[in-house]
Design a protein around this motif. Sequence first.
Motif, short mmCIF file in Angstrom:
data_model
loop_
_atom_site.label_atom_id
_atom_site.label_comp_id
_atom_site.label_asym_id
_atom_site.label_seq_id
_atom_site.Cartn_x
_atom_site.Cartn_y
_atom_site.Cartn_z
N GLU A 10 4.96 -7.63 -4.17
CA GLU A 10 4.27 -7.20 -5.39
C GLU A 10 4.09 -5.68 -5.41
O GLU A 10 4.30 -5.03 -6.43
CB GLU A 10 2.91 -7.91 -5.45
N LYS A 24 2.21 -10.02 -1.17
CA LYS A 24 1.55 -8.79 -1.61
C LYS A 24 2.45 -7.56 -1.40
O LYS A 24 2.43 -6.63 -2.21
CB LYS A 24 0.22 -8.59 -0.86
N LEU A 38 -3.02 -4.26 3.13
CA LEU A 38 -1.83 -4.96 3.61
C LEU A 38 -1.75 -4.97 5.13
O LEU A 38 -1.32 -5.97 5.72
CB LEU A 38 -0.57 -4.34 3.02
N MET A 77 -6.92 -3.56 -4.21
CA MET A 77 -5.82 -4.23 -3.54
C MET A 77 -6.21 -4.55 -2.11
O MET A 77 -6.86 -3.77 -1.44
CB MET A 77 -4.57 -3.34 -3.59
#
Length: 143
Positions: free
Chosen positions: A21, A18, A4, A1
């Motif tokens: 999600e 994101k 962030l 991932m």
Amino acid sequence: MTNLKQLHDRDFNLWIEKTKEAIQNRDFANMDWDNLLDEIDDMGKSEKRSLDSYMQRLIEHILKLRYWDEEVERCRKSWQQEVVNFRNRINRILKKNPSLKNYLKSEYSDIYQDAISTMRFDFEIPEDDIVEVEQIMKDGYFG
């Protein structure tokens, strides 16, 4: 991932996608909590800034209708349209955010004084001028 926290500064829209999600997937371990909390806080401040701005503009137009004798006949209809427009915008914000009614009441006096200080460049306003928030928000009130 994707990280962030780094994404927030590089591509804000992608950060939103994101983050959404991650929330949907309950991936709380990888959340960018600090930026998420800042963004939530900013959302609340944004609504307050909008409310302040629309209210100040509403008051300014009411003051124009009450005191700007040289221009009122020529501009009355457009100023009245603006009064209705700003009142509608305020009511929409308050309908979606009823808790902001208390905020508006607490800030109204300062907003009113800001409007007066702005409009005094164009025309004279009595020192003791005040229109209470309940009056200024009444449909059909134009000063």
